[in-house]
Design a protein around this motif. Structure first.
Motif, PDB file in Angstrom:
ATOM      1  N   UNK A 163      -6.888   6.239 -14.971  1.00 41.58           N
ATOM      2  CA  UNK A 163      -6.387   5.321 -15.996  1.00 41.58           C
ATOM      3  C   UNK A 163      -5.902   4.018 -15.373  1.00 41.58           C
ATOM      4  N   UNK A 164      -5.366   4.098 -14.158  1.00 43.32           N
ATOM      5  CA  UNK A 164      -4.800   2.934 -13.496  1.00 43.32           C
ATOM      6  C   UNK A 164      -5.038   3.038 -11.999  1.00 43.32           C
ATOM      7  N   UNK A 165      -5.217   1.897 -11.339  1.00 44.23           N
ATOM      8  CA  UNK A 165      -5.326   1.884  -9.881  1.00 44.23           C
ATOM      9  C   UNK A 165      -3.924   1.964  -9.275  1.00 44.23           C
ATOM     10  N   UNK A 166      -3.853   2.454  -8.044  1.00 42.88           N
ATOM     11  CA  UNK A 166      -2.557   2.592  -7.379  1.00 42.88           C
ATOM     12  C   UNK A 166      -1.831   1.258  -7.280  1.00 42.88           C
ATOM     13  N   UNK A 167      -2.592   0.171  -7.122  1.00 41.40           N
ATOM     14  CA  UNK A 167      -1.988  -1.158  -6.993  1.00 41.40           C
ATOM     15  C   UNK A 167      -1.137  -1.514  -8.204  1.00 41.40           C
ATOM     16  N   UNK A 168      -1.543  -1.042  -9.384  1.00 40.57           N
ATOM     17  CA  UNK A 168      -0.858  -1.394 -10.619  1.00 40.57           C
ATOM     18  C   UNK A 168      -0.047  -0.237 -11.197  1.00 40.57           C
ATOM     19  N   UNK A 195       5.052   7.411  -7.506  1.00 40.87           N
ATOM     20  CA  UNK A 195       4.367   6.490  -8.404  1.00 40.87           C
ATOM     21  C   UNK A 195       3.680   7.315  -9.491  1.00 40.87           C
ATOM     22  N   UNK A 196       2.998   6.666 -10.402  1.00 38.93           N
ATOM     23  CA  UNK A 196       2.404   7.331 -11.562  1.00 38.93           C
ATOM     24  C   UNK A 196       1.134   8.084 -11.150  1.00 38.93           C
ATOM     25  N   UNK A 197       1.321   9.204 -10.435  1.00 36.38           N
ATOM     26  CA  UNK A 197       0.186   9.990  -9.956  1.00 36.38           C
ATOM     27  C   UNK A 197      -0.691  10.532 -11.084  1.00 36.38           C
ATOM     28  N   UNK A 198      -0.148  11.021 -12.210  1.00 40.35           N
ATOM     29  CA  UNK A 198      -1.036  11.522 -13.270  1.00 40.35           C
ATOM     30  C   UNK A 198      -2.043  10.485 -13.764  1.00 40.35           C
ATOM     31  N   UNK A 199      -1.586   9.243 -13.948  1.00 36.37           N
ATOM     32  CA  UNK A 199      -2.500   8.207 -14.431  1.00 36.37           C
ATOM     33  C   UNK A 199      -3.517   7.820 -13.367  1.00 36.37           C
ATOM     34  N   UNK A 210      10.924  12.339   3.849  1.00 31.67           N
ATOM     35  CA  UNK A 210       9.529  12.751   3.938  1.00 31.67           C
ATOM     36  C   UNK A 210       8.804  11.632   4.681  1.00 31.67           C
ATOM     37  N   UNK A 211       8.822  11.673   5.993  1.00 29.99           N
ATOM     38  CA  UNK A 211       8.222  10.609   6.788  1.00 29.99           C
ATOM     39  C   UNK A 211       6.763  10.947   7.069  1.00 29.99           C
ATOM     40  N   UNK A 212       5.868  10.048   6.650  1.00 29.74           N
ATOM     41  CA  UNK A 212       4.430  10.245   6.845  1.00 29.74           C
ATOM     42  C   UNK A 212       3.742   8.902   6.653  1.00 29.74           C
ATOM     43  N   UNK A 213       2.480   8.830   7.042  1.00 33.27           N
ATOM     44  CA  UNK A 213       1.726   7.580   6.991  1.00 33.27           C
ATOM     45  C   UNK A 213       0.496   7.755   6.100  1.00 33.27           C
ATOM     46  N   UNK A 214      -0.120   6.644   5.727  1.00 33.59           N
ATOM     47  CA  UNK A 214      -1.378   6.686   4.970  1.00 33.59           C
ATOM     48  C   UNK A 214      -2.081   5.338   5.062  1.00 33.59           C
ATOM     49  N   UNK A 215      -3.227   5.228   4.397  1.00 35.65           N
ATOM     50  CA  UNK A 215      -4.016   3.993   4.442  1.00 35.65           C
ATOM     51  C   UNK A 215      -3.659   3.012   3.336  1.00 35.65           C
ATOM     52  N   UNK A 216      -2.620   3.332   2.553  1.00 34.44           N
ATOM     53  CA  UNK A 216      -2.209   2.477   1.453  1.00 34.44           C
ATOM     54  C   UNK A 216      -2.934   2.753   0.149  1.00 34.44           C
ATOM     55  N   UNK A 217      -3.960   3.596   0.205  1.00 31.33           N
ATOM     56  CA  UNK A 217      -4.753   3.872  -0.995  1.00 31.33           C
ATOM     57  C   UNK A 217      -4.563   5.285  -1.526  1.00 31.33           C
ATOM     58  N   UNK A 237      10.223   9.031   0.681  1.00 28.57           N
ATOM     59  CA  UNK A 237       8.876   9.361   1.151  1.00 28.57           C
ATOM     60  C   UNK A 237       8.201   8.047   1.559  1.00 28.57           C
ATOM     61  N   UNK A 238       8.004   7.857   2.860  1.00 32.62           N
ATOM     62  CA  UNK A 238       7.448   6.598   3.370  1.00 32.62           C
ATOM     63  C   UNK A 238       6.016   6.385   2.925  1.00 32.62           C
ATOM     64  N   UNK A 239       5.256   7.459   2.767  1.00 36.75           N
ATOM     65  CA  UNK A 239       3.874   7.327   2.314  1.00 36.75           C
ATOM     66  C   UNK A 239       3.795   6.868   0.876  1.00 36.75           C
ATOM     67  N   UNK A 240       4.597   7.490  -0.001  1.00 34.52           N
ATOM     68  CA  UNK A 240       4.600   7.083  -1.406  1.00 34.52           C
ATOM     69  C   UNK A 240       4.995   5.619  -1.567  1.00 34.52           C
ATOM     70  N   UNK A 241       5.864   5.146  -0.683  1.00 33.34           N
ATOM     71  CA  UNK A 241       6.353   3.768  -0.784  1.00 33.34           C
ATOM     72  C   UNK A 241       5.293   2.733  -0.429  1.00 33.34           C
ATOM     73  N   UNK A 242       4.139   3.162   0.090  1.00 32.53           N
ATOM     74  CA  UNK A 242       3.079   2.230   0.484  1.00 32.53           C
ATOM     75  C   UNK A 242       1.822   2.364  -0.373  1.00 32.53           C
ATOM     76  N   UNK A 243       1.850   3.211  -1.369  1.00 38.96           N
ATOM     77  CA  UNK A 243       0.642   3.438  -2.163  1.00 38.96           C
ATOM     78  C   UNK A 243       0.384   2.283  -3.124  1.00 38.96           C
ATOM     79  N   UNK A 244      -0.743   1.625  -2.922  1.00 36.39           N
ATOM     80  CA  UNK A 244      -1.135   0.506  -3.770  1.00 36.39           C
ATOM     81  C   UNK A 244      -0.507  -0.804  -3.374  1.00 36.39           C
TER      82      UNK A 244
END
Length: 291
Positions: A161-166, A152-156, A216-223, A191-198
């Motif tokens: 500049x933007x929340x992960x949701x958007x 996702x747009x990690x630099x922004x 790249x299998x990993x977990x996160x809190x979605x944020x 990457x399973x973690x990147x696919x859940x961000x936001x």
């Protein structure tokens, strides 16, 4: 058989103690992830030493996380920096080929809202095309495929500049590139973690599982991108198991985990805990693959 990223504690310094510990914990394969965001070039002597460590601990290289580079950025707008970045990717292709891997994972970022980088958007696709064209023959002759990772747009996000949701993701970009190059050169890294961000973005990338080359299998809190052990966060592991089981992916399952955002203070208990979740998930994939 299970693979673990080499940088589960750090991606700098002497990797030998961490390779030994992952082998002792029951991992059999390594996703080499050291120096993934640097201009570091591996010398022949360093590649040979990594090979000796892997042999000593009965580990096998599965694939390599290529460096996107810092000054040697692999699709930089400045031609000299782009060409230097291509040489950096070739170095990782050499590392993978030397040590028995079959793929190099590369980052391709979506169009960004970050004001310092937004000017790259207009020729992003063309720059990546130039670099892939420069790499194709080199990779093919060494039997290495490039695997594009979902991002996702990690630099922004990092700039506020933007929340992960958007934040935008790179599903459209990956789709265009996979449609342009043949499967025996260009594939997909999920990457399973990147696919859940936001938000849950899994279905946007599900069509690319037919070109799945690396995991790249990993977990996160979605944020935030925490690289947690499996079943500690919000990832729908049943859905991921179904996608992998239905895909042509035949390598050991590969886990990109990190101790950094856990309560563990030492590698050994972290690895003992992590490997159980990896085994549980691997068993589920095996079950789904069974007739």
């Amino acid at each position: 058989m299970l693979a673990l990223t080499s940088d589960y504690v750090t991606d700098r310094g002497d990797p030998e103690p961490y390779l030994r510990r992952m082998a002792e914990a029951g991992f059999t394969h390594v996703h080499w992830c050291h120096h993934w965001r640097s201009d570091f070039l591996y010398a022949d002597s360093e590649m040979m030493q990594i090979g000796r460590w892997l042999d000593a601990y009965n580990l096998r290289l599965i694939d390599v996380h290529g460096s996107e580079g810092v000054e040697k950025f692999w699709y930089a707008p400045q031609e000299y920096a782009r060409l230097a970045g291509v040489e950096l990717v070739k170095n990782r292709i050499d590392l993978a080929a030397r040590l028995g891997g079959d793929a190099v994972v590369m980052h391709v970022y979506p169009p960004t809202q970050h004001p310092d980088f937004a000017r790259f958007n207009e020729f992003l696709f063309d720059q990546i095309r130039r670099s892939l064209d420069d790499l194709e023959s080199y990779a093919r002759t060494r039997n290495i495929r490039i695997a594009l990772e979902n991002l996702i747009d990690f630099p922004a996000i990092e700039a506020g500049v933007v929340e992960a949701t958007h934040a935008a993701d790179n599903a459209e970009l990956i789709g265009r590139l996979l449609a342009t190059y043949a499967p025996d050169f260009l594939g997909f890294c999920f990457d399973s973690g990147h696919a859940m961000l936001g938000q849950d973005r899994v279905e946007r990338f599900a069509p690319f599982f037919e070109r799945l080359v690396a995991l790249h299998l990993n977990d996160n809190d979605g944020a935030s991108d925490q690289h947690l052990p499996l079943y500690m966060g919000v990832v729908d592991w049943e859905r991921i198991a179904q996608l992998i089981a239905a895909s042509p992916y035949a390598k050991p399952l590969s886990f990109e985990l990190s101790i950094r955002h856990t309560a563990f203070q030492a590698p050994e208990p972290f690895l003992r805990y992590s490997v159980e979740g990896c085994r549980r998930f691997a068993e589920r994939v095996r079950t789904l693959r069974s007739p």
